[in-house]
Write a protein that holds these residues in place. Structure first.
Motif, PDB file in Angstrom:
ATOM      1  N   LEU A   1      -8.175   7.417  -7.405  1.00 59.75           N
ATOM      2  CA  LEU A   1      -9.204   6.582  -8.041  1.00 59.75           C
ATOM      3  C   LEU A   1     -10.065   5.901  -6.990  1.00 59.75           C
ATOM      4  O   LEU A   1     -11.286   5.812  -7.123  1.00 59.75           O
ATOM      5  N   LEU A   2      -9.377   5.411  -5.937  1.00 64.97           N
ATOM      6  CA  LEU A   2     -10.116   4.788  -4.837  1.00 64.97           C
ATOM      7  C   LEU A   2     -11.105   5.792  -4.261  1.00 64.97           C
ATOM      8  O   LEU A   2     -12.295   5.483  -4.058  1.00 64.97           O
TER       9      LEU A   2
ATOM     10  N   LEU B   1      -8.439  13.861  -8.304  1.00 66.89           N
ATOM     11  CA  LEU B   1      -9.435  12.863  -8.677  1.00 66.89           C
ATOM     12  C   LEU B   1     -10.596  12.820  -7.692  1.00 66.89           C
ATOM     13  O   LEU B   1     -11.733  12.579  -8.067  1.00 66.89           O
TER      14      LEU B   1
ATOM     15  N   ILE C   1      -1.901   8.743  -7.102  1.00 67.75           N
ATOM     16  CA  ILE C   1      -3.069   8.968  -7.959  1.00 67.75           C
ATOM     17  C   ILE C   1      -4.029   7.785  -7.920  1.00 67.75           C
ATOM     18  O   ILE C   1      -5.240   7.939  -8.080  1.00 67.75           O
ATOM     19  N   VAL C   2      -3.491   6.589  -7.632  1.00 71.62           N
ATOM     20  CA  VAL C   2      -4.374   5.429  -7.542  1.00 71.62           C
ATOM     21  C   VAL C   2      -5.295   5.569  -6.327  1.00 71.62           C
ATOM     22  O   VAL C   2      -6.456   5.160  -6.354  1.00 71.62           O
ATOM     23  N   TYR C   3      -4.765   6.181  -5.264  1.00 73.65           N
ATOM     24  CA  TYR C   3      -5.644   6.469  -4.132  1.00 73.65           C
ATOM     25  C   TYR C   3      -6.741   7.442  -4.550  1.00 73.65           C
ATOM     26  O   TYR C   3      -7.856   7.409  -4.044  1.00 73.65           O
TER      27      TYR C   3
ATOM     28  N   LEU D   1       0.832  -1.204   0.000  1.00 75.56           N
ATOM     29  CA  LEU D   1       0.000   0.000   0.000  1.00 75.56           C
ATOM     30  C   LEU D   1       0.864   1.251   0.000  1.00 75.56           C
ATOM     31  O   LEU D   1       0.557   2.235  -0.661  1.00 75.56           O
TER      32      LEU D   1
ATOM     33  N   LEU E   1     -12.326   8.449  -5.675  1.00 79.82           N
ATOM     34  CA  LEU E   1     -13.369   8.758  -6.643  1.00 79.82           C
ATOM     35  C   LEU E   1     -14.459   7.680  -6.644  1.00 79.82           C
ATOM     36  O   LEU E   1     -15.649   7.968  -6.573  1.00 79.82           O
TER      37      LEU E   1
ATOM     38  N   VAL F   1       1.886   2.178  -3.479  1.00 78.07           N
ATOM     39  CA  VAL F   1       0.883   2.468  -4.507  1.00 78.07           C
ATOM     40  C   VAL F   1       0.940   3.960  -4.852  1.00 78.07           C
ATOM     41  O   VAL F   1       0.950   4.793  -3.949  1.00 78.07           O
ATOM     42  N   PRO F   2       1.004   4.313  -6.139  1.00 74.55           N
ATOM     43  CA  PRO F   2       1.084   5.725  -6.510  1.00 74.55           C
ATOM     44  C   PRO F   2      -0.102   6.508  -5.948  1.00 74.55           C
ATOM     45  O   PRO F   2      -1.217   5.988  -5.861  1.00 74.55           O
TER      46      PRO F   2
ATOM     47  N   ALA G   1      -2.276  14.940  -6.253  1.00 74.63           N
ATOM     48  CA  ALA G   1      -2.917  14.104  -7.264  1.00 74.63           C
ATOM     49  C   ALA G   1      -4.207  13.433  -6.781  1.00 74.63           C
ATOM     50  O   ALA G   1      -5.222  13.465  -7.491  1.00 74.63           O
TER      51      ALA G   1
END
Ligand code: ATP
Ligand code: MG
Lengths: 313, 301, 314
Positions: C143-144, C239, C139-141, C133, C146, C136-137, C235
């Motif tokens: 997405l989570l 999102l 920006i992926v968070y 975790l 979002l 993880v970049p 980032a």
């Protein structure tokens, strides 16, 4: 007599402890377990979200659009190669910058600097590591682009993958420096002494003894750097340009689109509901899954290398 | 003869007598100053505190201690001796279930404490450790004040009120023969004391919860000879009220300071086993086993 | 190059003689190498310095002129009156979410992993999850955030709101909190725990009275760095619904409605202004960066000082 002597003067109940205390301990333990489980929950949510929505995207998109002229989501073109290429170009430029800087700083701090000087200089690395990427994005577009990239490329657009790449390089330098320095610091003194004993100087000792001995850690540092570069978002979103999308290019002098910037571009687009773009938001998750898998693979590999360092000594 | 049931936790004698004494440099002639007890192993031992039957201890798949059966008597000092790695510490830590804290450690056989199975599932190790205190090899005071070091145990055991705690702190420090040295700096850090003082502070900390037994794992190995002698004298005082088990590498210490001696060694499988147990005088002057004789005379280990 | 290889093969005595004979030239190579290494550090320092010079040149004057007004004014499309007040407020709210959620949960998880967990499959899965975790970049968070906080939990968060952003940020920094806390807990000597257990303390008593106080400086230092991270991370907020506009300020709006409404944060403002082509917005962006960097460098500097102090003591 024997009987009297062996008669237990203590019974099991005496050693049972207070039930209240035991219940409290169990409760506290469960609370901590629940806290720990949250990290599992977050992991699960990330994977489920990404996979679920990416599948949704794949099932709805015309697969031919995944390999087309470029990444232009509002027009329905989702060429993955474009954004992967952009990501790789920028990461490669970043690594070209960050590898010598990061490793040089690491060797200096670990092998040359006196403990005092090390203490004084290490904060530079740490402060640099603390600079938010959005600030480095500004630096890339406001300073690096006009001062370095535009003269080199002879271009008049301030947006370029080159400027973004250098910015990313600055961003990952402290990461590489600190992980590599940890690995070199862990090389036992005896190895260095053996080298000096053979009459080797500091330079040969650093390059031929310490660096190879710490190679796992150094490799881990570089892989982490790549992973971080691939996942970096703000520098690229600001400095690489191509807000609306991009056709395929690997020319660092031109604006380009990365996986990460593609996501922010979609999210900040002035109008989310443009015609023909109903796949735009689902595509975010598809790109996100790709990015997640790439960085996960890199992180797992680097972790393996780090573990090798630990086992070595 | 019938032996009176002693109280597990002596609640009398507090505040205790001031046991401050001069340090005697001359080493007591072996055995001679031992007062009352001259128990022989064959004769009826006092009262059995611990009874081990085919006790083994494992770390993962490695058996560190193998099938030990022995009795430990009350209100006397039992020393455990033997070469390094024979499982002395492991055995000692089995008496208050400290090994529970080590990942992968387990035991088999039985250990009873006053007739109660120490490893019965209902037994709470916390309760066990309140009755069976421990002093470690390296002095390990908490990085807190001297007062807090001693008061912590009683406090977690439920003692409340500053007056009560003050009393316990003073009497424990007195019994540990360190009161006069620290009474003016109870608010000073425990870690700022000398090694010998730290170890006596740790002893005070152990007796502050009124245990029944005190386990000591090489309590003097980090100390100089004078500090060592002070601790030995202190043990001598303490055995009036407590059962003491001490692991030591120092033959003279075992001979000087203990009533009973347990000798362990290890076999080819590196598991420690019991070679001989008996009154200290007998183990040192007339050992029954060749291995013991070699060890106590310094020909081995 | 070949000379050095040969020297390694020769006996030390021979090498010593050779060194005495050829000393100066060899020394020069050594110095060059060292200078090169130091240059790497100096470049890092140079970037820091040139960054600071640039933002001060661009934004310093404006910041000095507008002063408090810039710190309190709302964002605006008119550069002469635009300010970062809303951004500071939003960032503070996000930090509040981090304090309320990421810290207790992260520290609790670290305590479980370090103090309670036995080596079981569950523990291993936990450890792997936390470590991955943390990699993880960001920006992926986003997405989570979002998908989960903005879309699924919309009825509670209000969609693109500071609640969604704050929870996203909390999820992002939680693994970092776990890792730094676990590191501090691991540095507590075993002997202190044993001493506590030895007098009959329960696990929680040992943790609360001895382990945590001992680990506190480390946990505290890590926490400061985490807060600074939450100030600067951008980032995921992009999102998870952060917008340039900022909070709704209609009169009569309750606290809950405000929290469920639109929001912005300091780094989001920097991002949005930095992308504007006009030089006026560049200046605004630089001024906002000065504010952001002041907060972050203050926090990080404090953490570094704190750590150096405690390193010396132990
Ligand atoms: N935590 C542990 N995990 C695994 N093995 C252990 C552990 N502690 C001890 N051992 C092993 O158990 C055996 C007995 O150890 P123990 O510490 O009880 O010996 P000892 O007699 O006290 O030695 P010493 O005199 O050196 O203190 C040794 O082989 C040791 O390596
Ligand atoms: Mg031992």
């Amino acid at each position: 007599m024997t009987g009297a002597q062996l008669a237990p003067r203590l019974s099991l109940t005496d050693l049972r402890g207070s039930p209240g205390r035991r219940r409290r301990e169990t409760l506290i333990r469960s609370l901590f377990l629940a806290a720990a489980a949250v990290s599992l929950l977050i992991s699960a949510l990330i994977v489920l979200t990404l996979v679920g929505r990416a599948l949704d995207f794949v099932s709805r998109v015309d697969l031919a659009d995944l390999l087309s002229v470029g990444w232009l989501p509002r027009r329905g073109y989702f060429d993955i190669a474009t954004i992967v290429a952009g990501t790789l170009v920028i990461t490669a430029i970043g690594m070209v910058i960050a590898t010598p800087l990061g490793l040089g700083a690491a060797i200096y701090l670990s092998e040359y600097a006196s403990p005092r000087r090390r203490r004084a200089l290490k904060p530079i690395i740490e402060l640099l590591a603390g600079i938010p990427s959005v600030v480095l994005g500004f630096y890339a577009i406001a300073v690096l682009a006009p001062a370095i990239v535009q003269p080199l490329c002879g271009s008049n657009s301030i947006f370029s993958m080159g400027a973004a790449g250098i910015g990313v390089g600055i961003l990952i330098t402290p990461l590489i420096a600190s992980v590599a320095e940890d690995a070199m610091h862990a090389v036992p003194m005896s190895l260095r002494e053996a080298s000096y004993g053979l009459g080797a100087r500091k330079r040969s000792t650093s390059l031929r003894v310490v660096l190879p001995a710490a190679v796992s850690g150094v490799v881990a540092a570089l892989i982490l750097g790549v992973s971080r570069g691939i996942g970096e978002t703000m520098v690229v979103s600001i400095a690489a340009g191509a807000v609306g999308g991009s056709v395929f290019t690997v020319n660092p002098c031109l604006p380009g689109q990365t996986m990460t910037a593609a996501m922010t571009a979609l999210a900040t687009g002035s109008d989310q509901a443009q015609i023909g773009a109903e796949l735009a938001v689902p595509s975010l998750f598809f790109v996100g899954l790709l990015l997640f898998l790439m960085t996960l693979a890199l992180n797992l590999v680097s972790e393996r290398f780090v573990r090798r360092v630990r086992r070595g000594y | 003869m019938t032996i009176q049931a002693p109280e597990i936790a002596p609640s009398d004698a507090r505040p205790g007598p001031d046991v401050q004494r001069e340090v005697r440099i001359d080493i007591r002639p072996m055995m001679q100053t031992k007062p009352d007890v001259q128990p022989t192993h064959a004769a009826e031992p006092a009262e059995v505190v611990f009874k081990l039957t085919y006790f083994s201890a494992w770390y993962g798949t490695f058996r560190a201690v193998k099938e030990i059966s022995l009795d430990i008597g009350a209100r006397r000092i039992t020393s455990i001796i033997g070469p390094s790695g024979t499982g002395k510490s492991t055995l000692l830590r089995a008496f208050n279930r400290m090994n529970d804290l080590i990942e992968g450690a387990r035991v088999s056989g039985t250990v009873t404490y006053h007739g109660v199975d120490l490893y019965a599932p209902e037994v709470d190790p916390v309760e066990v450790r309140r009755r069976i205190g421990m002093v470690f090899q390296k002095p390990n005071p908490f990085p807190k004040t001297i007062y807090e070091n001693v008061a912590f145990g009683p406090r977690v055991a439920g003692v409340r009120g500053k007056k009560n705690l003050d009393e316990i702190v003073e009497s424990s420090l007195r019994r540990a023969a360190i009161w006069d040295e620290v009474k003016d700096k109870l608010d000073g850090l425990g870690t700022a004391l000398s090694g010998g003082q730290q170890q006596r502070l740790c002893i005070a900390r152990a007796i502050a919860v009124s245990p029944d037994v005190i386990l000591m794992d090489e309590p003097c190995s980090a100390l100089d000879p004078i500090a060592t002698l002070r601790i030995e004298e202190l043990m001598w005082e303490l055995k009036q009220n407590y059962t003491i088990i001490i692991v030591t590498h120092n033959m003279q210490q075992a001979a000087r300071a203990s009533d009973e001696t347990v000798f362990l060694t290890m076999g080819d499988d590196r598991a420690g086993y019991l070679v001989e147990q008996g009154p200290t005088a007998q183990v040192f002057t007339n050992p029954q086993n060749r291995l013991t004789e070699d060890y106590v005379s310094g020909r081995f280990g | 190059m070949t000379g050095r290889t040969a020297a390694l093969r020769e006996s030390p005595a021979q090498d010593a003689v050779r060194r005495a004979l050829a000393g100066n030239r060899m020394q020069l190579g050594q110095i060059w190498f060292q200078a090169l290494l130091m240059a790497a550090l100096l470049v890092a320092l140079g970037v820091l310095v040139s960054l600071l010079i640039d933002v001060f040149e661009r934004g310093g004057q404006m910041l000095a002129q507008r002063g408090v007004d810039f710190l309190t004014a709302s964002t605006s499309s008119n550069p002469t009156i635009a300010g970062v007040g809303q951004g500071i407020f939003g960032s503070l709210l996000i930090v509040l979410f981090v304090l309320l959620f990421a810290f207790p949960v992260g520290i609790g998880a670290a305590i479980y992993i370090e103090e309670y967990a036995r080596d079981t499959i569950l523990t291993r899965v936990l450890n792997t999850a936390v470590r991955n975790l943390a990699g993880v970049p960001a920006i992926v968070y986003g997405l989570l955030g979002l998908a989960v906080f903005v879309i699924i939990a919309a009825s509670f968060t209000g969609g693109r709101s500071v609640i969604a952003g704050g929870l996203t940020m909390a999820a992002l920094v939680m693994p970092i909190v776990v890792i730094t806390t676990a590191e501090s807990l691991r540095a507590v000597p075993r002997s202190i725990r044993e001493a506590g257990f030895g007098v009959g303390a329960t696990k929680w008593q040992v943790i609360r009275h001895h382990v945590l106080p001992y680990a506190a400086p480390g946990i505290f230092t890590g926490s400061i760095l985490t807060i600074s991270r939450a100030f600067g991370e951008t980032a995921p907020l992009v999102l998870a619904g952060g917008v340039l506009g900022g909070f709704a300020t209609r009169p009569g709006l309750g606290v809950v409605e405000t929290l469920q409404g639109p929001y912005t944060a300091l780094p989001l403002i920097v991002f949005n202004w930095a992308r504007q082509p006009s030089e006026e917005f560049r200046q605004l962006s630089a001024a906002a960066i000065i504010v952001l960097l002041a907060i972050i460098l203050l926090l990080n500097g404090a953490a570094i000082l704190l750590r150096n102090r405690f390193e010396k003591r132990w």
